[in-house]
Design a protein around this motif. Sequence first.
Motif, PDB file in Angstrom:
ATOM      1  N   ASN A  49       0.833  -1.206   0.000  1.00 13.60           N
ATOM      2  CA  ASN A  49       0.000   0.000   0.000  1.00 13.60           C
ATOM      3  C   ASN A  49       0.866   1.254   0.000  1.00 13.60           C
ATOM      4  OD1 ASN A  49      -2.351  -1.540   0.071  1.00 13.60           O
ATOM      5  ND2 ASN A  49      -2.373  -1.617   2.320  1.00 13.60           N
ATOM      6  N   PHE A  50       1.999   1.162   0.715  1.00 11.00           N
ATOM      7  CA  PHE A  50       2.896   2.317   0.743  1.00 11.00           C
ATOM      8  C   PHE A  50       3.452   2.609  -0.646  1.00 11.00           C
ATOM      9  CE2 PHE A  50       7.269   3.939   1.265  1.00 11.00           C
ATOM     10  CZ  PHE A  50       6.965   5.171   1.842  1.00 11.00           C
ATOM     11  N   GLU A  51       3.829   1.547  -1.368  1.00 10.31           N
ATOM     12  CA  GLU A  51       4.331   1.732  -2.733  1.00 10.31           C
ATOM     13  C   GLU A  51       3.259   2.346  -3.626  1.00 10.31           C
ATOM     14  OE1 GLU A  51       7.342   1.446  -3.797  1.00 10.31           O
ATOM     15  OE2 GLU A  51       8.094   0.757  -1.849  1.00 10.31           O
ATOM     16  N   LYS A  52       1.998   1.877  -3.443  1.00  9.98           N
ATOM     17  CA  LYS A  52       0.911   2.448  -4.249  1.00  9.98           C
ATOM     18  C   LYS A  52       0.728   3.931  -3.923  1.00  9.98           C
ATOM     19  CE  LYS A  52      -1.726  -1.840  -4.755  1.00  9.98           C
ATOM     20  NZ  LYS A  52      -3.005  -2.539  -4.430  1.00  9.98           N
ATOM     21  N   ARG A  53       0.806   4.250  -2.610  1.00  9.40           N
ATOM     22  CA  ARG A  53       0.658   5.645  -2.214  1.00  9.40           C
ATOM     23  C   ARG A  53       1.803   6.491  -2.771  1.00  9.40           C
ATOM     24  NH1 ARG A  53      -0.684   3.317   2.759  1.00  9.40           N
ATOM     25  NH2 ARG A  53       1.358   3.887   3.630  1.00  9.40           N
ATOM     26  N   LYS A  54       3.025   5.894  -2.745  1.00  4.45           N
ATOM     27  CA  LYS A  54       4.151   6.653  -3.287  1.00  4.45           C
ATOM     28  C   LYS A  54       3.946   6.930  -4.785  1.00  4.45           C
ATOM     29  CE  LYS A  54       7.570   4.062  -2.010  1.00  4.45           C
ATOM     30  NZ  LYS A  54       8.964   3.593  -1.811  1.00  4.45           N
TER      31      LYS A  54
ATOM     32  N   ALA B  15       1.116   7.039  -6.379  1.00  8.34           N
ATOM     33  CA  ALA B  15       0.050   8.037  -6.536  1.00  8.34           C
ATOM     34  C   ALA B  15       0.558   9.436  -6.216  1.00  8.34           C
ATOM     35  CB  ALA B  15      -1.132   7.678  -5.641  1.00  8.34           C
ATOM     36  N   ARG B  16       1.408   9.521  -5.176  1.00  4.91           N
ATOM     37  CA  ARG B  16       1.928  10.819  -4.791  1.00  4.91           C
ATOM     38  C   ARG B  16       2.831  11.392  -5.886  1.00  4.91           C
ATOM     39  NH1 ARG B  16      -0.614  13.441  -1.473  1.00  4.91           N
ATOM     40  NH2 ARG B  16      -0.512  11.791   0.112  1.00  4.91           N
ATOM     41  N   LEU B  17       3.588  10.531  -6.539  1.00  2.33           N
ATOM     42  CA  LEU B  17       4.453  10.998  -7.631  1.00  2.33           C
ATOM     43  C   LEU B  17       3.611  11.531  -8.793  1.00  2.33           C
ATOM     44  CD1 LEU B  17       7.200   8.206  -7.666  1.00  2.33           C
ATOM     45  CD2 LEU B  17       7.476  10.579  -6.961  1.00  2.33           C
ATOM     46  N   LEU B  18       2.572  10.785  -9.133  1.00  2.00           N
ATOM     47  CA  LEU B  18       1.698  11.250 -10.216  1.00  2.00           C
ATOM     48  C   LEU B  18       0.996  12.551  -9.829  1.00  2.00           C
ATOM     49  CD1 LEU B  18       0.187   7.835 -11.343  1.00  2.00           C
ATOM     50  CD2 LEU B  18       1.907   9.201 -12.529  1.00  2.00           C
ATOM     51  N   GLU B  19       0.633  12.623  -8.519  1.00  6.25           N
ATOM     52  CA  GLU B  19       0.004  13.857  -8.053  1.00  6.25           C
ATOM     53  C   GLU B  19       0.962  15.033  -8.190  1.00  6.25           C
ATOM     54  OE1 GLU B  19      -1.920  15.692  -3.932  1.00  6.25           O
ATOM     55  OE2 GLU B  19      -1.102  13.664  -4.006  1.00  6.25           O
ATOM     56  N   MET B  20       2.211  14.791  -7.806  1.00  7.15           N
ATOM     57  CA  MET B  20       3.192  15.857  -7.922  1.00  7.15           C
ATOM     58  C   MET B  20       3.407  16.253  -9.394  1.00  7.15           C
ATOM     59  SD  MET B  20       5.801  14.326  -5.097  1.00  7.15           S
ATOM     60  CE  MET B  20       7.158  15.325  -5.687  1.00  7.15           C
ATOM     61  N   LYS B  21       3.392  15.252 -10.250  1.00 11.42           N
ATOM     62  CA  LYS B  21       3.540  15.545 -11.680  1.00 11.42           C
ATOM     63  C   LYS B  21       2.369  16.387 -12.184  1.00 11.42           C
ATOM     64  CE  LYS B  21       4.150  13.287 -16.144  1.00 11.42           C
ATOM     65  NZ  LYS B  21       4.230  11.974 -16.860  1.00 11.42           N
ATOM     66  N   ALA B  22       1.161  16.014 -11.703  1.00 12.21           N
ATOM     67  CA  ALA B  22      -0.018  16.788 -12.123  1.00 12.21           C
ATOM     68  C   ALA B  22       0.057  18.212 -11.611  1.00 12.21           C
ATOM     69  CB  ALA B  22      -1.281  16.101 -11.606  1.00 12.21           C
ATOM     70  N   VAL B  23       0.523  18.358 -10.365  1.00 12.39           N
ATOM     71  CA  VAL B  23       0.648  19.712  -9.806  1.00 12.39           C
ATOM     72  C   VAL B  23       1.654  20.526 -10.602  1.00 12.39           C
ATOM     73  CG1 VAL B  23       1.420  21.002  -7.792  1.00 12.39           C
ATOM     74  CG2 VAL B  23      -0.101  19.058  -7.503  1.00 12.39           C
ATOM     75  N   ALA B  24       2.775  19.847 -10.973  1.00 12.90           N
ATOM     76  CA  ALA B  24       3.777  20.560 -11.759  1.00 12.90           C
ATOM     77  C   ALA B  24       3.202  21.031 -13.093  1.00 12.90           C
ATOM     78  CB  ALA B  24       4.990  19.666 -11.980  1.00 12.90           C
ATOM     79  N   GLU B  25       2.450  20.122 -13.752  1.00 17.91           N
ATOM     80  CA  GLU B  25       1.835  20.519 -15.031  1.00 17.91           C
ATOM     81  C   GLU B  25       0.820  21.632 -14.813  1.00 17.91           C
ATOM     82  OE1 GLU B  25       0.273  16.942 -16.580  1.00 17.91           O
ATOM     83  OE2 GLU B  25       2.241  16.107 -17.142  1.00 17.91           O
ATOM     84  N   THR B  26       0.104  21.561 -13.655  1.00 20.81           N
ATOM     85  CA  THR B  26      -0.864  22.625 -13.355  1.00 20.81           C
ATOM     86  C   THR B  26      -0.163  23.962 -13.177  1.00 20.81           C
ATOM     87  OG1 THR B  26      -2.303  21.024 -12.285  1.00 20.81           O
ATOM     88  CG2 THR B  26      -2.661  23.328 -11.738  1.00 20.81           C
ATOM     89  N   ILE B  27       0.981  23.916 -12.520  1.00 24.06           N
ATOM     90  CA  ILE B  27       1.744  25.154 -12.327  1.00 24.06           C
ATOM     91  C   ILE B  27       2.175  25.726 -13.667  1.00 24.06           C
ATOM     92  CG2 ILE B  27       3.902  26.059 -11.398  1.00 24.06           C
ATOM     93  CD1 ILE B  27       3.566  24.093  -9.094  1.00 24.06           C
ATOM     94  N   GLU B  28       2.588  24.833 -14.577  1.00 26.40           N
ATOM     95  CA  GLU B  28       2.981  25.308 -15.903  1.00 26.40           C
ATOM     96  C   GLU B  28       1.805  26.007 -16.601  1.00 26.40           C
ATOM     97  OE1 GLU B  28       4.510  22.054 -18.052  1.00 26.40           O
ATOM     98  OE2 GLU B  28       6.330  21.844 -16.842  1.00 26.40           O
ATOM     99  N   ILE B  29       0.623  25.393 -16.393  1.00 25.57           N
ATOM    100  CA  ILE B  29      -0.558  26.000 -17.033  1.00 25.57           C
ATOM    101  C   ILE B  29      -0.843  27.367 -16.421  1.00 25.57           C
ATOM    102  CG2 ILE B  29      -3.055  25.758 -17.319  1.00 25.57           C
ATOM    103  CD1 ILE B  29      -2.579  22.730 -17.470  1.00 25.57           C
ATOM    104  N   LEU B  30      -0.767  27.415 -15.075  1.00 30.50           N
ATOM    105  CA  LEU B  30      -1.102  28.677 -14.402  1.00 30.50           C
ATOM    106  C   LEU B  30      -0.075  29.762 -14.645  1.00 30.50           C
ATOM    107  CD1 LEU B  30      -2.391  27.279 -10.985  1.00 30.50           C
ATOM    108  CD2 LEU B  30      -3.760  28.221 -12.856  1.00 30.50           C
ATOM    109  N   THR B  31       1.170  29.339 -14.856  1.00 29.65           N
ATOM    110  CA  THR B  31       2.214  30.346 -15.095  1.00 29.65           C
ATOM    111  C   THR B  31       2.417  30.665 -16.566  1.00 29.65           C
ATOM    112  OG1 THR B  31       3.857  28.586 -15.079  1.00 29.65           O
ATOM    113  CG2 THR B  31       3.426  29.693 -12.990  1.00 29.65           C
ATOM    114  N   ALA B  32       1.561  30.127 -17.428  1.00 30.94           N
ATOM    115  CA  ALA B  32       1.665  30.456 -18.861  1.00 30.94           C
ATOM    116  C   ALA B  32       1.300  31.932 -19.081  1.00 30.94           C
ATOM    117  CB  ALA B  32       0.753  29.548 -19.665  1.00 30.94           C
ATOM    118  N   ASP B  33       1.583  32.411 -20.274  1.00 26.23           N
ATOM    119  CA  ASP B  33       1.337  33.827 -20.588  1.00 26.23           C
ATOM    120  C   ASP B  33      -0.119  34.183 -20.443  1.00 26.23           C
ATOM    121  OD1 ASP B  33       4.005  34.128 -21.020  1.00 26.23           O
ATOM    122  OD2 ASP B  33       3.863  33.799 -23.208  1.00 26.23           O
TER     123      ASP B  33
END
Length: 444
Positions: free
Chosen positions: A101-106, A108-126
Amino acid sequence: SQSGEIFGILKQMEEEMGADLKEAQEQENARAATFAELRSAKESEIANNEKMAEEKEDRLANRDNELAEAHEDLKAEQKVLAADQEFLANLDKMCEDGDKNFEKRKEARLLEMKAVAETIEILTADEARDAMSATYNSFVQVSESSRKSSARAKAAEHLRAVAKKMHMPELSVLATSVELDSFGKVKKAIDDMVSMLKVQQEDEVKKNDWCKDEFHENEMTTAKENDHKADLEAQIGKLEADIKALEEGIAAAKAAIAQAQVDLQRASEDRQSENKEFQQTIADQTVTIEVLKKALDRLAKFYDLMQTRAAAKQTPPVPQMEYKQNAGATGVMEMIEKLVHEAAELRAEAKKGESDAQAAYEQAIADTNASVEALQKEVVDKSAAKAQAEKDKRQAESDLVDTVKELEGLFKYNQRLHKECDYLLKNFDLRQKTRQGEIEALQQ
């Protein structure tokens, strides 16, 4: 006369022989008393040894009872051990499930972080930057409002897609916040996420250090226990060899004691037989001497009487043949005297032989008793050494079982460490670098 002298000599010899016989009989009676006393002492010693054997049989019975109780305690401990092993197996399964379960959470957390990073890119676009700038402009134009709404919708749509894919409602909530709330709240949410990522970063460093320390400790303890296991196996092998040698020594000593007792009994019987033969020889030679002395006495009296008559006779009117002693009489008396002398020598030799035999017998008894005493002490000492060796062997075997269990526990723990730590140790640097990049991206 010469016959009287011979008779006196024979009489003196008779008295001397009688005195010797009396002395020999007294000596034999004293030796018989000594033998009886020695026999009584040996019977007492045998009784004491039998009593000691009974006491040791009682001790053996007590040891058997203690062994039976120990077996019962062992069964009870084995039941407890089985329950503990079952509990450990359940705990291992629980830990394994937790690791999965810990590996699954890790992941999921990595994908979540990736999604947040992509979201930041979207929000910081021109487009998003222009839209956010226009938010605080009191002269907002309709076209700028449309662009801002488009940027929010695009960010929210991306977050919802990732949330749906990863089954993470937190991102769905964040997407809604992007649509409805102000960018201040969104920024706070991103800051919170950055803080969480830093905490994860620190926790991962601590986990990495912990894994390394645990692996090192496990390896050192395993090496130490393996050395201890080898020492115990060598000790058990040596104790088994010592116990076998002691058992052989005890058996040999007991056999030697039994043989010595048989030899002593046989020597006693032979001594009694020799003494009986000695008594018979003394009696026979004494009777022989007495008979020969009587014969000498009879001849001496006869020849003395004839000589007396010959000296006192008168001259007959008619010459008669003069009586003369038989020429062979002297030879017969000498032969009888020789027989008396030989009988006396035989009796003396018999006495000397009896004295030597008795001395040898007493020495044999003393030697046998000393040997038996030494062998009995050897049996006692080796029995005590054997008991101590068996006790040490049981303790070493118990320690070996505990050591093997400890090694099995260390091996299982090592396997759990590998399951829990291998991925982290292998990808630690990459994960740290990636997460640090995400944190920096969020902070921008």
